[in-house]
Design a protein around this motif. Structure first.
Motif, PDB file in Angstrom:
ATOM      1  N   ASP A  36       0.837  -1.209   0.000  1.00 20.91           N
ATOM      2  CA  ASP A  36       0.000   0.000   0.000  1.00 20.91           C
ATOM      3  C   ASP A  36       0.866   1.250   0.000  1.00 20.91           C
ATOM      4  OD1 ASP A  36      -2.201  -1.669   0.082  1.00 20.91           O
ATOM      5  OD2 ASP A  36      -2.629  -1.307   2.210  1.00 20.91           O
ATOM      6  N   GLU A  37       1.932   1.236   0.786  1.00 25.12           N
ATOM      7  CA  GLU A  37       2.841   2.384   0.839  1.00 25.12           C
ATOM      8  C   GLU A  37       3.530   2.579  -0.509  1.00 25.12           C
ATOM      9  OE1 GLU A  37       4.679   5.699   2.433  1.00 25.12           O
ATOM     10  OE2 GLU A  37       3.064   4.512   3.296  1.00 25.12           O
ATOM     11  N   ASN A  38       3.874   1.487  -1.162  1.00 23.18           N
ATOM     12  CA  ASN A  38       4.507   1.561  -2.470  1.00 23.18           C
ATOM     13  C   ASN A  38       3.562   2.189  -3.492  1.00 23.18           C
ATOM     14  OD1 ASN A  38       6.596   1.064  -4.360  1.00 23.18           O
ATOM     15  ND2 ASN A  38       5.567  -0.801  -5.007  1.00 23.18           N
ATOM     16  N   VAL A  39       2.299   1.787  -3.450  1.00 28.32           N
ATOM     17  CA  VAL A  39       1.300   2.362  -4.362  1.00 28.32           C
ATOM     18  C   VAL A  39       1.151   3.855  -4.090  1.00 28.32           C
ATOM     19  CG1 VAL A  39      -1.158   2.393  -4.935  1.00 28.32           C
ATOM     20  CG2 VAL A  39       0.055   0.218  -4.773  1.00 28.32           C
ATOM     21  N   ALA A  40       1.035   4.231  -2.828  1.00 27.72           N
ATOM     22  CA  ALA A  40       0.868   5.643  -2.467  1.00 27.72           C
ATOM     23  C   ALA A  40       2.082   6.460  -2.906  1.00 27.72           C
ATOM     24  CB  ALA A  40       0.645   5.789  -0.962  1.00 27.72           C
ATOM     25  N   THR A  41       3.257   5.910  -2.738  1.00 33.22           N
ATOM     26  CA  THR A  41       4.476   6.618  -3.150  1.00 33.22           C
ATOM     27  C   THR A  41       4.514   6.789  -4.662  1.00 33.22           C
ATOM     28  OG1 THR A  41       5.674   5.756  -1.241  1.00 33.22           O
ATOM     29  CG2 THR A  41       7.005   6.554  -3.075  1.00 33.22           C
ATOM     30  N   GLY A  42       4.116   5.762  -5.395  1.00 25.49           N
ATOM     31  CA  GLY A  42       4.056   5.859  -6.861  1.00 25.49           C
ATOM     32  C   GLY A  42       3.061   6.908  -7.319  1.00 25.49           C
ATOM     33  N   GLN A  43       1.916   6.972  -6.645  1.00 29.04           N
ATOM     34  CA  GLN A  43       0.912   7.977  -6.994  1.00 29.04           C
ATOM     35  C   GLN A  43       1.419   9.383  -6.702  1.00 29.04           C
ATOM     36  OE1 GLN A  43      -2.315   6.460  -4.626  1.00 29.04           O
ATOM     37  NE2 GLN A  43      -3.152   5.246  -6.308  1.00 29.04           N
ATOM     38  N   GLU A  44       2.096   9.543  -5.581  1.00 33.93           N
ATOM     39  CA  GLU A  44       2.657  10.847  -5.243  1.00 33.93           C
ATOM     40  C   GLU A  44       3.717  11.256  -6.261  1.00 33.93           C
ATOM     41  OE1 GLU A  44       4.869  13.155  -1.539  1.00 33.93           O
ATOM     42  OE2 GLU A  44       4.534  11.005  -1.422  1.00 33.93           O
ATOM     43  N   LEU A  45       4.542  10.318  -6.666  1.00 37.57           N
ATOM     44  CA  LEU A  45       5.561  10.598  -7.664  1.00 37.57           C
ATOM     45  C   LEU A  45       4.918  11.053  -8.973  1.00 37.57           C
ATOM     46  CD1 LEU A  45       8.484  10.486  -8.756  1.00 37.57           C
ATOM     47  CD2 LEU A  45       8.040   8.088  -9.307  1.00 37.57           C
ATOM     48  N   THR A  46       3.884  10.345  -9.401  1.00 34.19           N
ATOM     49  CA  THR A  46       3.192  10.697 -10.642  1.00 34.19           C
ATOM     50  C   THR A  46       2.584  12.088 -10.551  1.00 34.19           C
ATOM     51  OG1 THR A  46       2.718   8.375 -11.118  1.00 34.19           O
ATOM     52  CG2 THR A  46       1.324  10.010 -12.203  1.00 34.19           C
ATOM     53  N   ARG A  47       1.961  12.418  -9.416  1.00 37.84           N
ATOM     54  CA  ARG A  47       1.385  13.762  -9.248  1.00 37.84           C
ATOM     55  C   ARG A  47       2.461  14.836  -9.335  1.00 37.84           C
ATOM     56  NH1 ARG A  47      -1.539  11.146  -5.222  1.00 37.84           N
ATOM     57  NH2 ARG A  47      -0.130  11.953  -3.622  1.00 37.84           N
ATOM     58  N   ASN A  48       3.599  14.589  -8.707  1.00 42.14           N
ATOM     59  CA  ASN A  48       4.670  15.581  -8.725  1.00 42.14           C
ATOM     60  C   ASN A  48       5.268  15.742 -10.115  1.00 42.14           C
ATOM     61  OD1 ASN A  48       4.537  16.375  -6.027  1.00 42.14           O
ATOM     62  ND2 ASN A  48       5.785  14.651  -5.369  1.00 42.14           N
ATOM     63  N   VAL A  49       5.430  14.656 -10.843  1.00 40.07           N
ATOM     64  CA  VAL A  49       5.943  14.749 -12.213  1.00 40.07           C
ATOM     65  C   VAL A  49       4.951  15.497 -13.082  1.00 40.07           C
ATOM     66  CG1 VAL A  49       6.498  13.396 -14.279  1.00 40.07           C
ATOM     67  CG2 VAL A  49       7.445  12.716 -12.064  1.00 40.07           C
ATOM     68  N   ASP A  50       3.661  15.172 -12.944  1.00 36.21           N
ATOM     69  CA  ASP A  50       2.636  15.874 -13.731  1.00 36.21           C
ATOM     70  C   ASP A  50       2.626  17.363 -13.407  1.00 36.21           C
ATOM     71  OD1 ASP A  50       1.919  13.482 -14.881  1.00 36.21           O
ATOM     72  OD2 ASP A  50       0.095  13.219 -13.667  1.00 36.21           O
ATOM     73  N   ARG A  51       2.741  17.688 -12.131  1.00 36.43           N
ATOM     74  CA  ARG A  51       2.768  19.105 -11.721  1.00 36.43           C
ATOM     75  C   ARG A  51       3.996  19.805 -12.295  1.00 36.43           C
ATOM     76  NH1 ARG A  51       4.077  20.892  -5.917  1.00 36.43           N
ATOM     77  NH2 ARG A  51       4.057  23.121  -6.165  1.00 36.43           N
ATOM     78  N   PHE A  52       5.143  19.150 -12.225  1.00 38.15           N
ATOM     79  CA  PHE A  52       6.366  19.729 -12.784  1.00 38.15           C
ATOM     80  C   PHE A  52       6.208  19.963 -14.283  1.00 38.15           C
ATOM     81  CE2 PHE A  52      10.390  19.143 -14.973  1.00 38.15           C
ATOM     82  CZ  PHE A  52      11.185  20.098 -14.358  1.00 38.15           C
TER      83      PHE A  52
END
Length: 63
Positions: A36-52
């Motif tokens: 679950d933590e791995n999924v959440a971290t991946g989602q956070e990474l994707t949001r940050n890349v999209d924002r960048f």
């Protein structure tokens, strides 16, 4: 389980079986937590890349 006395009586074997089941249950819960933590971290990474990328392309309301 390496203790030969574990299997000399039904009571000892049942106690060991209970301990093993508890260990398996706790380990599976821990692995689920990690997944679950791995999924959440991946989602956070994707949001940050999209924002960048949004900001990089000149976006003003990037979230």
């Amino acid at each position: 389980m390496d203790d030969s006395l574990t299997f000399v009586s039904a009571d000892r074997m049942t106690a060991c079986q209970t301990d093993v089941k508890d260990y398996v249950d706790r380990t599976m819960a821990y692995l689920k937590c990690l997944a679950d933590e791995n999924v959440a971290t991946g989602q956070e990474l994707t949001r940050n890349v999209d924002r960048f990328n949004c900001r990089l392309s000149g976006g003003k309301n990037c979230r």
